[in-house]
Scaffold this active site. Structure first.
Site, PDB file in Angstrom:
ATOM      1  CG  HIS A   1      -2.172   2.529   9.144  1.00 47.29           C
ATOM      2  ND1 HIS A   1      -2.941   3.159   8.223  1.00 47.29           N
ATOM      3  CD2 HIS A   1      -2.136   1.487   9.011  1.00 47.29           C
ATOM      4  CE1 HIS A   1      -3.780   2.108   7.662  1.00 47.29           C
ATOM      5  NE2 HIS A   1      -3.291   1.271   8.099  1.00 47.29           N
TER       6      HIS A   1
ATOM      7  CG  HIS B   1      -1.828  -1.095   1.309  1.00 45.23           C
ATOM      8  ND1 HIS B   1      -2.984  -1.241   0.629  1.00 45.23           N
ATOM      9  CD2 HIS B   1      -1.601  -2.262   1.781  1.00 45.23           C
ATOM     10  CE1 HIS B   1      -3.714  -2.409   0.930  1.00 45.23           C
ATOM     11  NE2 HIS B   1      -2.868  -3.274   1.475  1.00 45.23           N
ATOM     12  CG  LEU B   2       3.657   1.709  -2.942  1.00 43.86           C
ATOM     13  CD1 LEU B   2       4.285   1.864  -4.128  1.00 43.86           C
ATOM     14  CD2 LEU B   2       4.553   1.662  -1.805  1.00 43.86           C
ATOM     15  NE  ARG B   3      -1.548   3.390   3.642  1.00 40.85           N
ATOM     16  CZ  ARG B   3      -2.485   2.333   3.973  1.00 40.85           C
ATOM     17  NH1 ARG B   3      -3.392   1.706   2.825  1.00 40.85           N
ATOM     18  NH2 ARG B   3      -2.273   1.492   4.926  1.00 40.85           N
TER      19      ARG B   3
ATOM     20  CG  ASP C   1      -1.190  -6.417   3.591  1.00 45.78           C
ATOM     21  OD1 ASP C   1      -1.631  -5.175   3.107  1.00 45.78           O
ATOM     22  OD2 ASP C   1      -2.130  -7.073   4.534  1.00 45.78           O
TER      23      ASP C   1
ATOM     24  CG  HIS D   1      -3.692 -10.491   3.425  1.00 41.97           C
ATOM     25  ND1 HIS D   1      -4.977 -11.021   3.334  1.00 41.97           N
ATOM     26  CD2 HIS D   1      -3.640  -9.284   3.047  1.00 41.97           C
ATOM     27  CE1 HIS D   1      -5.726 -10.180   3.112  1.00 41.97           C
ATOM     28  NE2 HIS D   1      -5.164  -9.112   2.868  1.00 41.97           N
TER      29      HIS D   1
HETATM   30  O1  DOR Z   1      -3.668  -4.873   7.626  1.00 42.40           O
HETATM   31  C1  DOR Z   1      -4.175  -4.194   6.636  1.00 42.40           C
HETATM   32  N1  DOR Z   1      -3.864  -3.076   6.203  1.00 42.40           N
HETATM   33  N2  DOR Z   1      -4.819  -5.143   5.876  1.00 42.40           N
HETATM   34  C2  DOR Z   1      -5.217  -4.774   4.710  1.00 42.40           C
HETATM   35  O2  DOR Z   1      -5.904  -5.550   4.120  1.00 42.40           O
HETATM   36  C3  DOR Z   1      -5.507  -3.318   4.315  1.00 42.40           C
HETATM   37  C4  DOR Z   1      -4.458  -2.726   4.762  1.00 42.40           C
HETATM   38  C5  DOR Z   1      -4.361  -1.230   4.778  1.00 42.40           C
HETATM   39  O3  DOR Z   1      -4.718  -0.607   3.676  1.00 42.40           O
HETATM   40  O4  DOR Z   1      -3.982  -0.439   5.634  1.00 42.40           O
END
Ligand code: DOR
Length: 431
Positions: free
Chosen positions: A310, A63-65, A306, A233
């Protein structure tokens, strides 16, 4: 002309089961030769004594946001974290803001990544509009724009009829469908694995059955449609059994496992550390053991991080309120190479599951040291000890369960397109 000679390493090419000491010559972005005692004339020489020389690692789940949540990560910081972790190619999930459900977003990601990211970036587009599980995206247009796979990851397509159509259409564009397998009703408000630990902590649990039911459903739909299904996952031993059966039945089903599901258990939540809160949740020791065995056997095809960055202010709250996810790009090799150090997996198989196989699942031209291939190469020391401190890492976020810990297995150098982009101790040296 640019010529780099990587000299005297252990060359590992799982694509042809090649494992031998030797030199590797990179010339103008391609692998020009490999073998013993290659001439070093007009070459920049990189000594690789005692190191593994392998195809660049490939992560098909990050997830590169960017766009939309650049305070967590962007294509530049995520790309730097990738090459620091030995990854030369990464695929990024569609749960951006806006969602990558439109070719304009796919193209934006590719254009920005080409400028900003030292790693190659491959967008995964949404399977349904807005990740809402209702209306299919324009898969052909997204594929033309550069999407390599389709997924509503982070969210779930609960309607089996929509999922069936998504799988049908994926055959027309010849791309895998990646599923986040979880029955949302059964998951409910669960924030960790349902079991003895969740009971002790008084936290709402999410049972393994929530994943297994969904894996079983999607395997049935893969059989119905003949489409390529990739299960993201995997966290439960029961899912492993379903995947094993699907493979034995000859279905096009592949699956990935994360470093955190291999190495950690629900006991990590005992101190209410929100860096143990992930989706799907960390399970018990018994499940983690089955996942490790399944990766060794190839029932689970590959590792994917994955990587889910955050910000501190989001994770530094009570367990139930924190978002799901941990970072993983910079620590993946250290964590997963434990399988090599423990004797469970050969060096060649480890690289196969970190590079060659994930590249193949997504159709990414990587995962080989063949002459003529793109010169995406990584130098690894599986025994080197180092301390990982997320605050000094390359990701913008610090939500790693391994921050502050001494790890074994270090990425020494990463080359993309024949150019050195990361060197341990020197950091990301160029873009
Ligand atoms: O832990 C997770 N975070 N699992 C996911 O499927 C989505 C991801 C996120 O986008 O933060």
């Amino acid at each position: 002309m640019s010529r780099v000679l990587i000299r005297g390493g252990r060359l590992l090419d799982p694509s042809v089961d090649y494992d031998a000491e030797g030199d590797l010559l990179l010339e103008d972005g391609t692998i020009a030769a490999l073998g013993a005692d290659l001439p070093a004339e007009e070459c920049e020489v990189v000594e690789a004594n005692g190191l593994w020389v392998a195809p660049g690692l490939v992560d098909i789940h990050t997830h590169l946001r960017e766009p939309g949540q650049e305070y967590k990560e962007d294509l530049a910081s995520g790309g730097r974290a990738a090459v620091a972790g030995g990854f030369t190619s990464v695929a990024c999930m569609a749960n951006t803001e806006p969602t990558n459900d439109d070719p304009s977003v796919t193209k934006y990601i590719l254009e920005r990544a080409a400028e900003d990211s030292p790693a190659r970036v491959y967008p995964v587009a949404a399977a349904t509009r807005g990740l809402e599980g209702q209306v299919m995206t324009e898969m052909a247009a997204l594929r033309d724009a550069g999407a390599v796979a389709f997924s509503d990851d982070g969210r779930v397509i609960m309607n089996a009829s929509v999922m069936r159509r998504v799988l049908e259409y994926s055959k027309l564009v010849d791309a895998p469908i990646v599923v986040h397998a979880e029955d949302t009703g059964l998951r409910g408000e669960g924030v960790m694995n349902e079991g003895a630990v969740s009971t002790r902590l008084g936290l709402p649990g999410n049972p393994v059955a929530a994943e297994e039911i969904h894996v079983a459903r999607d395997i049935r739909l893969a059989r119905l449609t003949g489409a390529r299904l990739h299960i993201a996952h995997v966290s439960s031993g029961g899912s492993v059994e379903l995947i094993r059966e699907a493979k034995e039945a000859g279905l096009s089903v592949t699956a990935e496992v994360t470093p955190h599901h291999l190495a950690l258990t629900d006991e990590s939540a005992t101190g209410f550390d929100t860096n143990s809160k992930v989706s799907p949740p960390l399970r018990t020791h018994r499940h983690a053991k089955v996942l490790r065995e399944a990766l060794v056997q190839g029932v689970l095809d590959c590792v994917a991080t994955d990587h889910a960055p955050h910000a501190d202010h989001e994770k530094d709250v009570e367990f139930t309120a924190a978002p799901f996810g941990v970072t993983g790009l910079e620590t993946s090799f250290a964590i997963v190479s434990d399988l090599y150090r423990s004797g469970e997996m050969s060096a060649l198989d480890l690289i196969r599951r970190l590079s060659t196989v994930p590249a193949r699942i997504f159709g990414i031209p990587a995962g080989t040291l063949a002459v003529g291939a793109r010169a995406d190469v990584v130098l690894l020391d599986p025994q080197k000890q180092w301390k990982y401190d997320a605050a000094e890492g390359f990701s913008k976020s610090r939500n790693s369960p391994w921050s502050g810990q001494k790890l074994t297995g270090r990425v020494e150098a990463t080359f993309v397109d024949g150019r050195l982009v990361f060197r341990a101790g020197r950091g990301v040296v160029m873009q």
